[in-house]
Design an enzyme around this catalytic site. Structure first.
Site, PDB file in Angstrom:
ATOM      1  N   ASN A   9       0.973  -1.152  -0.033  1.00 52.17           N
ATOM      2  CA  ASN A   9       0.107  -0.108  -0.283  1.00 52.17           C
ATOM      3  C   ASN A   9       0.913   1.151  -0.016  1.00 52.17           C
ATOM      4  OD1 ASN A   9      -1.824   2.041   0.533  1.00 52.17           O
ATOM      5  ND2 ASN A   9      -2.337   1.364   2.487  1.00 52.17           N
ATOM      6  N   LYS A  11       0.036   4.406  -0.227  1.00 55.12           N
ATOM      7  CA  LYS A  11      -0.550   5.409   0.274  1.00 55.12           C
ATOM      8  C   LYS A  11      -0.180   6.503  -0.548  1.00 55.12           C
ATOM      9  CE  LYS A  11      -0.246   3.167   4.890  1.00 55.12           C
ATOM     10  NZ  LYS A  11      -0.056   3.322   6.282  1.00 55.12           N
ATOM     11  N   HIS A  96      -9.578   1.191   5.161  1.00 58.20           N
ATOM     12  CA  HIS A  96      -8.237   1.293   5.784  1.00 58.20           C
ATOM     13  C   HIS A  96      -8.524   2.485   6.904  1.00 58.20           C
ATOM     14  CE1 HIS A  96      -4.111   2.430   6.635  1.00 58.20           C
ATOM     15  NE2 HIS A  96      -3.835   1.415   5.897  1.00 58.20           N
ATOM     16  N   GLU A  98      -6.641   4.798   7.944  1.00 55.23           N
ATOM     17  CA  GLU A  98      -6.436   6.159   7.583  1.00 55.23           C
ATOM     18  C   GLU A  98      -7.644   6.757   6.937  1.00 55.23           C
ATOM     19  OE1 GLU A  98      -2.783   5.520   5.466  1.00 55.23           O
ATOM     20  OE2 GLU A  98      -1.968   5.176   7.593  1.00 55.23           O
ATOM     21  N   GLU A 168      -5.192  -4.441  10.946  1.00 54.72           N
ATOM     22  CA  GLU A 168      -4.014  -3.758  10.971  1.00 54.72           C
ATOM     23  C   GLU A 168      -4.390  -2.893  12.255  1.00 54.72           C
ATOM     24  OE1 GLU A 168      -2.083  -2.478   6.975  1.00 54.72           O
ATOM     25  OE2 GLU A 168      -3.961  -1.241   7.290  1.00 54.72           O
ATOM     26  N   GLY A 174       2.825   2.554  10.772  1.00 55.56           N
ATOM     27  CA  GLY A 174       3.643   3.765  10.543  1.00 55.56           C
ATOM     28  C   GLY A 174       4.252   4.196  12.009  1.00 55.56           C
ATOM     29  N   SER A 214       3.593  -1.771  10.438  1.00 55.15           N
ATOM     30  CA  SER A 214       4.923  -1.642  10.764  1.00 55.15           C
ATOM     31  C   SER A 214       5.650  -3.020  10.299  1.00 55.15           C
ATOM     32  CB  SER A 214       5.382  -1.432  12.136  1.00 55.15           C
ATOM     33  OG  SER A 214       4.969   0.091  12.301  1.00 55.15           O
TER      34      SER A 214
HETATM   35  P1  13P Z   1       3.050   0.641   7.580  1.00 57.25           P
HETATM   36  O1  13P Z   1       3.698  -0.769   7.078  1.00 57.25           O
HETATM   37  O2  13P Z   1       3.828   1.949   7.059  1.00 57.25           O
HETATM   38  O3  13P Z   1       3.069   0.697   9.164  1.00 57.25           O
HETATM   39  O4  13P Z   1       1.638   0.804   7.077  1.00 57.25           O
HETATM   40  C1  13P Z   1       0.630  -0.188   7.259  1.00 57.25           C
HETATM   41  C2  13P Z   1      -0.549   0.057   6.627  1.00 57.25           C
HETATM   42  O5  13P Z   1      -1.243   0.835   6.982  1.00 57.25           O
HETATM   43  C3  13P Z   1      -0.854  -0.839   5.436  1.00 57.25           C
HETATM   44  O6  13P Z   1      -1.907  -0.670   4.852  1.00 57.25           O
END
Ligand code: 13P
Length: 263
Positions: A9, A11, A96, A98, A168, A174, A214
């Site tokens: 992903n 982002k 997601h 976010e 997640e 992150g 992460s």
């Molecule tokens: P990170 O791997 O950067 O922690 O992000 C995870 C994520 O949100 C994947 O969709």
């Protein structure tokens, strides 16, 4: 047996040139199908470019990070499932954290998006996960179960079978804080049993459930060895070619090991 899968992903990251460069590198390094399935999810403005680069590489799929649930209309700034289908996109991340956190997506929105994706033959990568407060209160399992139930509301078993689910935990995204393999496997097992309650035992054994948060090449070996963890939804580490390749190798090796034990 369930195939392992690694989904990158990206982002809201990478310039167009960097996104193309990363895709060309993946394409030239992964010439044949790997035991683990691979998908990259670029920002929507790059989808056409990236899916064109990968169109003769069917073993590396292109996915979207989001979509709206309406087919078309006056929804400024949105992208529809029909448009994704036009671009030959096969997968779409839905719900997601976010999106839930910054764009106020509710469980109801997530449910509508899952239904719309399925209607257009897209595979939803349905994300669930608790935040730190909920985890500290000891309510992670009940919140995640509730998110799963709301997300799959009114879906029949045949539709449930088409989902990929990603656990997640928000506090691990992150942040560099990883949920241990044992803890992630426990929640993922619970998700699988929730799927069983709402479909059939056979379907609950077919649906792929991933871990995200992460994920890096130096921590994911611990997760991928758990039988209920079918792969990773990877953010930051998917932007780095070498790291992403290492994760694909970890998932491929884990897949081959499970296969050799089951014959
Ligand atoms: P990170 O791997 O950067 O922690 O992000 C995870 C994520 O949100 C994947 O969709």
């Amino acid at each position: 047996m369930r195939n392992k899968i690694i989904i990158g992903n990206w982002k809201m990251n990478l310039s167009l040139a960097d996104a193309q460069d990363l895709t060309f590198k993946l394409k030239s390094s992964i010439k044949v199908e790997r035991p683990a399935e691979i998908t990259v999810c670029p920002p929507s403005v790059y989808l056409l470019t990236i899916s064109n680069i990968l169109k003769d590489t069917p073993h590396i799929k292109t996915g979207a990070q989001n979509m709206f649930y309406k087919e078309e209309g006056a929804y400024t700034g949105e992208v529809s499932p029909k448009m994704l289908k036009d671009l030959h996109i096969e997968m779409v991340i839905i719900g997601h954290s976010e999106r839930r956190q910054y764009f106020n997506e509710s469980d109801k929105d997530v449910n509508l998006k899952i239904k719309a994706a399925l209607k257009f033959g897209l595979t939803p990568v349905f994300c669930v996960g608790e935040d730190l407060k909920i985890r500290e209160k000891g309510e992670a399992e009940s919140q995640v179960k509730n998110q799963v139930l709301e997300g799959i509301k009114d879906l029949n078993s045949a539709d449930i079978e088409k989902l990929i689910i990603a656990y997640e935990p928000v506090w691990a995204i992150g942040t560099g804080k990883i949920c241990s393999g044992e803890d992630a496997n426990k929640i993922i097992k619970m998700i699988r049993s929730t799927i069983k309650e709402k479909s059939t035992p056979q379907i609950s054994e077919t649906v792929r459930i991933l871990y995200g948060g992460s994920v890096k090449s130096d921590n994911f070996g611990e997760h991928i060895k758990y039988p209920d963890i079918d792969g990773g939804l990877v953010g930051g580490a998917s932007l780095n070619f070498e790291e992403f390749m290492k994760l694909i190798d970890l998932a491929s090796n884990a897949h081959s090991q499970v296969q050799s034990h089951s014959v």
